[in-house]
Design an enzyme around this catalytic site. Structure first.
Site, mmCIF file in Angstrom:
data_model
loop_
_atom_site.group_PDB
_atom_site.id
_atom_site.type_symbol
_atom_site.label_atom_id
_atom_site.label_comp_id
_atom_site.label_asym_id
_atom_site.label_seq_id
_atom_site.Cartn_x
_atom_site.Cartn_y
_atom_site.Cartn_z
ATOM 1 N N ASP A 1 0.810 -1.217 0.000
ATOM 2 C CA ASP A 1 0.000 0.000 0.000
ATOM 3 C C ASP A 1 0.850 1.277 0.000
ATOM 4 O O ASP A 1 2.091 1.213 -0.043
ATOM 5 C CB ASP A 1 -0.935 -0.072 1.229
ATOM 6 C CG ASP A 1 -2.282 0.566 0.978
ATOM 7 O OD1 ASP A 1 -2.382 1.435 0.090
ATOM 8 O OD2 ASP A 1 -3.245 0.218 1.689
ATOM 9 N N ASP B 1 -9.708 3.754 -3.875
ATOM 10 C CA ASP B 1 -10.461 2.544 -3.507
ATOM 11 C C ASP B 1 -11.839 2.509 -4.156
ATOM 12 O O ASP B 1 -12.560 3.507 -4.166
ATOM 13 C CB ASP B 1 -10.671 2.486 -1.993
ATOM 14 C CG ASP B 1 -9.378 2.229 -1.247
ATOM 15 O OD1 ASP B 1 -8.297 2.377 -1.846
ATOM 16 O OD2 ASP B 1 -9.468 1.894 -0.056
HETATM 17 C C1 GAL Z 1 -6.124 1.366 1.315
HETATM 18 C C2 GAL Z 1 -6.210 0.332 0.203
HETATM 19 C C3 GAL Z 1 -7.332 -0.630 0.550
HETATM 20 C C4 GAL Z 1 -7.022 -1.301 1.871
HETATM 21 C C5 GAL Z 1 -6.769 -0.255 2.957
HETATM 22 C C6 GAL Z 1 -6.256 -0.896 4.241
HETATM 23 O O1 GAL Z 1 -5.122 2.255 1.016
HETATM 24 O O2 GAL Z 1 -6.422 0.968 -1.028
HETATM 25 O O3 GAL Z 1 -7.507 -1.569 -0.489
HETATM 26 O O4 GAL Z 1 -5.892 -2.114 1.721
HETATM 27 O O5 GAL Z 1 -5.843 0.720 2.540
HETATM 28 O O6 GAL Z 1 -6.034 0.025 5.258
#
Ligand code: GAL
Length: 491
Positions: free
Chosen positions: A148, A208
């Site tokens: 991430d 997301d």
């Molecule tokens: C976001 C990511 C999500 C999930 C989340 C977890 O940045 O895009 O898919 O992994 O963090 O905290």
């Protein structure tokens, strides 16, 4: 005489050209399940193991969903020794115990970290700790890392800065000697679609996803009228299916075997979209060669959800060996809009390994519409203005949703009391099993279960016309049915 090391070097650089990150992994888009969309931080050993059982019981592992991916929130703190330990309350037996069990059942184990000082849920991140974290992942038997982008300490803003930050983990994983696929999650920042393939097997290209087909939301912070806005400052957390499609459309062609545009995890079965919207979402993710990571809580799967995600004719689009995404060949904004001012139609078209063509007519307008897909547009990549030889022949049209499992059949699988009953049901249904017959083989053999049902023919130089309901997609495989005598017909 040619020195043998020269031959080796030549072969190696050729491999580099065709193999993206060149670790040999993810030759087709990875498939599996990830907990984030439905369960966020509510993770545990029990969740992973009970979900893996569900994947088997519902026949989903055997449809190709062979990754079980644990997202954020698994961590305890980073210890004095520099290593992060898993939360003992959630994972009392540690990660190795889980991965051993998953491997025994034929799964790959995926985990998560962030190229930042913290993960997005503010647990210990891997930035500047890449080697130790990679060592951990390797020792736990991890096969896939979702990596991430939160809390990057300002180390972004140019493609090179982001590239180097993510490359540190790519190098660290390689240094462990274990084959671990790397899936970047930097939300499309810093033009990741232009460099992700050099270091990773997949890269997220948007903020997301959320469980909406077309609703614009300020938390998907790019300009919704111009989703490709390079100055987008907040990729965000509420991006609709339609937004993501519009964002990826100009660079779908960056996906190649081993390196894929990741359109984010699936929302099918989460409850915020209609059945037709989920069908469209699923089929487009398959045709665009996104990884197919189920995001729903499988312990509460409904029959209609199961019969979307287990359609072998759609999954065969994703796992097709040609490994190129369908592209958008037509977009029409001059259609009825909804209360948010959203409304448009698309035609997506893509080449498949055996010479078939996937054709998707998407109606994201606010009314049912008669849509038309001319061969000249469908085959524009082979020559615009109707010059493509493929426009000069007729095509048989196969509907890829025609043989969707019925609700009653899906229900019988969901309600089966034991393994034997389930085996009998699958046997009776003769449902596709990709563990027995990999998609590559099934496609090669012309397995009928992968080819849908014939619904008509398009004559040379004409168009496929069909009514498409509001917020739905028609999904077809076009198959050659004959070549006209005059004109060029070499394919
Ligand atoms: C976001 C990511 C999500 C999930 C989340 C977890 O940045 O895009 O898919 O992994 O963090 O905290």
């Amino acid at each position: 005489m040619v020195h043998s090391s020269l031959i080796v070097t030549a072969a190696f650089s050729w491999l580099h050209l065709v193999n993206a990150v060149n670790n040999g992994l993810a030759r087709t888009p990875p498939m599996g399940w990830n907990n984030w969309n439905s369960l966020a931080c509510d993770v545990s050993e029990d969740l992973l193991l009970s979900t893996s059982k569900k994947l088997i019981d519902l026949g989903l592992r055997d449809m190709g969903y062979d990754h079980v991916v644990l997202d954020d929130c698994w961590q305890d703190i980073r210890g004095e020794d520099g290593y992060v330990t898993p939360d003992k309350g959630k994972f009392p037996n540690g990660m190795r115990a889980i991965s051993d069990q998953l491997h025994m059942k034929g799964f790959k184990f995926g985990m998560y970290s962030s190229a930042g000082e913290m993960t997005c849920a503010r647990y210990a991140g891997s930035l500047d700790h890449e080697s130790k974290d990679a060592e951990n992942f390797a020792s736990w038997g991890v096969d896939f890392l979702k990596y991430d982008n939160c809390y990057h300490m300002g180390r972004m803003g140019t493609p090179e800065t982001s590239f180097n930050r993510f490359k540190a983990m790519s190098d660290a994983l390689r240094a462990t000697g274990r084959q671990i696929a790397l899936s970047l999650c930097n939300w499309g920042e810093d033009y990741v679609h232009t460099w992700g393939m050099s270091i990773a097997n997949a890269w997220r290209m948007s903020g997301d996803i959320y469980d909406s087909f077309a609703r614009p939301d300020d938390l998907c912070g790019c300009d919704t009228n111009n989703p490709t806005d390079p100055f987008c400052i907040a990729p965000g957390t509420h991006c609709s299916v339609l937004f993501i499609l519009n964002k990826v459309a100009p660079f779908v062609d960056r996906s190649i075997p081993g390196g894929w545009n990741d359109l984010d995890m699936l929302e099918v079965g989460q409850g915020g979209m209609t059945d037709e919207e989920y069908k469209a979402h699923f089929a487009l993710w398959a045709a665009l060669k996104s990884p197919l990571m189920l995001g729903n809580d499988l312990r509460v799967t409904s029959p209609s959800t199961l019969s979307i995600i287990n359609n072998p004719a759609i999954i065969a689009l994703s796992q097709d060996m040609h490994g190129r995404a369908a592209q958008r060949v037509a977009r029409n904004l001059d259609v009825p809009k909804d209360e948010y001012g959203v409304g448009e139609t698309h035609i997506w078209s893509g080449k498949l390994h055996n010479g078939d063509q996937v054709v998707i007519l998407l109606n994201a307008a606010n009314e049912d519409l008669d849509m038309s897909a001319p061969l000249s547009e469908i085959f524009v990549s082979e020559g615009p203005g109707g010059s493509a030889p493929q426009a000069n022949q007729s095509w048989e049209v196969f509907d890829l949703w025609a043989n969707r499992m019925s609700d009653a059949e899906a229900r019988s699988i969901l309600e089966a009391a034991d393994d034997q009953t389930r085996a009998e049901i699958f046997g009776k249904l003769g449902w596709y099993n990709a563990t027995d017959i990999p998609y590559e083989v099934g496609l090669e053999q012309g397995d009928k279960r992968l080819f849908g049902q014939k619904v008509g023919v398009v004559e040379a130089h004409s168009a496929w016309n069909v009514k498409v309901l509001r917020h739905s997609a028609k999904v077809y495989r076009f198959r050659r049915s004959g070549v006209k005598s005059e004109g060029h017909n070499e394919l």
